[in-house]
Design a protein around this motif. Structure first.
Motif, PDB file in Angstrom:
ATOM      1  N   ILE B   9      -0.062  -2.153  -3.813  1.00 33.47           N
ATOM      2  CA  ILE B   9      -0.242  -1.847  -2.351  1.00 33.47           C
ATOM      3  C   ILE B   9      -1.117  -0.641  -2.187  1.00 33.47           C
ATOM      4  O   ILE B   9      -2.126  -0.981  -1.257  1.00 33.47           O
ATOM      5  N   GLU B  10      -0.976   0.425  -2.790  1.00 34.85           N
ATOM      6  CA  GLU B  10      -1.982   1.608  -2.837  1.00 34.85           C
ATOM      7  C   GLU B  10      -3.278   0.986  -3.167  1.00 34.85           C
ATOM      8  O   GLU B  10      -4.473   1.520  -2.529  1.00 34.85           O
ATOM      9  N   GLN B  11      -3.385   0.226  -4.185  1.00 36.02           N
ATOM     10  CA  GLN B  11      -4.785  -0.201  -4.594  1.00 36.02           C
ATOM     11  C   GLN B  11      -5.431  -1.007  -3.333  1.00 36.02           C
ATOM     12  O   GLN B  11      -6.783  -0.764  -2.986  1.00 36.02           O
ATOM     13  N   LYS B  12      -4.559  -1.808  -2.886  1.00 35.86           N
ATOM     14  CA  LYS B  12      -5.305  -2.696  -1.660  1.00 35.86           C
ATOM     15  C   LYS B  12      -5.529  -1.999  -0.540  1.00 35.86           C
ATOM     16  O   LYS B  12      -6.364  -2.178   0.420  1.00 35.86           O
ATOM     17  N   LEU B  13      -4.685  -0.954  -0.138  1.00 35.19           N
ATOM     18  CA  LEU B  13      -4.841  -0.132   0.978  1.00 35.19           C
ATOM     19  C   LEU B  13      -6.128   0.606   0.782  1.00 35.19           C
ATOM     20  O   LEU B  13      -6.750   0.962   1.797  1.00 35.19           O
ATOM     21  N   SER B  14      -6.503   1.127  -0.298  1.00 36.75           N
ATOM     22  CA  SER B  14      -7.736   1.798  -0.598  1.00 36.75           C
ATOM     23  C   SER B  14      -9.012   0.800  -0.135  1.00 36.75           C
ATOM     24  O   SER B  14     -10.468   1.440  -0.004  1.00 36.75           O
ATOM     25  N   GLU B  15      -8.902  -0.256  -0.158  1.00 34.47           N
ATOM     26  CA  GLU B  15      -9.872  -1.351   0.389  1.00 34.47           C
ATOM     27  C   GLU B  15     -10.138  -1.553   1.882  1.00 34.47           C
ATOM     28  O   GLU B  15     -11.028  -2.101   2.477  1.00 34.47           O
ATOM     29  N   ILE B  16      -9.219  -1.012   2.784  1.00 36.99           N
ATOM     30  CA  ILE B  16      -9.363  -1.056   4.055  1.00 36.99           C
ATOM     31  C   ILE B  16      -9.049   0.081   4.579  1.00 36.99           C
ATOM     32  O   ILE B  16      -7.945   0.800   4.316  1.00 36.99           O
ATOM     33  N   ASP B  17      -9.656   0.498   5.687  1.00 37.65           N
ATOM     34  CA  ASP B  17      -9.589   1.797   6.358  1.00 37.65           C
ATOM     35  C   ASP B  17      -8.385   1.893   7.365  1.00 37.65           C
ATOM     36  O   ASP B  17      -8.222   0.846   8.092  1.00 37.65           O
TER      37      ASP B  17
END
Lengths: 96, 96
Positions: B9-17
């Motif tokens: 989740i943290e990885q994917k959150l880094s791709e959206i602001d």
């Protein structure tokens, strides 16, 4: 717009079903068949709220809709909230 | 649909602001010019949510919109939530 007293609010609440007074606002919840039905009703309410220049605080998840009404500038519940509440009840009744 | 791990989740959150992970869901907030702008964006999101058959938990008051996404059946955050989150970001970017 004058803030209504708790007894005035209770009197007015007795005229509409399913709303309650809590924390300086009036509240209700609805449950529809599905998301499309819930959002269709929200859309009709949105147009009327814009016409009345008075907007709900509301939340939705799938087929459920929670609505709270208060008049921010007056610090409580006013006639405006009951006008919008009655409009909401008419919209929901028409969709059912 | 498999529930993602906190590190995924943290990885994917880094791709959206502007989104954060809290209490088994991902959350964001938006602020628009007024109610009409907020509800217009909600309407566009509603259509896409229905197409994706995945629906937000959201609340609105006047020009503010709060959105939480999770996958109820999986008990947490899945790819479905990130797909919808990206769609929401595209809609908001297109309206701004």
């Amino acid at each position: 717009m004058t803030k209504l007293s708790p007894s005035e609010i209770e009197q007015k609440l007795s005229e509409i079903d399913g709303w309650e007074y809590q924390e300086n606002a009036i509240h209700t919840t609805f449950e529809f068949n599905d998301f499309k039905d819930a959002f269709s009703v929200m859309t009709r309410i949105a147009f009327e709220a814009e016409i009345q220049q008075h907007h709900p605080e509301w939340s939705n998840v799938y087929n459920k809709l929670q609505i709270s009404l208060s008049t921010h500038d007056s610090g409580g519940v006013t006639e405006k909230d009951f006008t919008l509440a009655k409009t909401i009840e008419e919209i929901v009744a028409a969709e059912s």
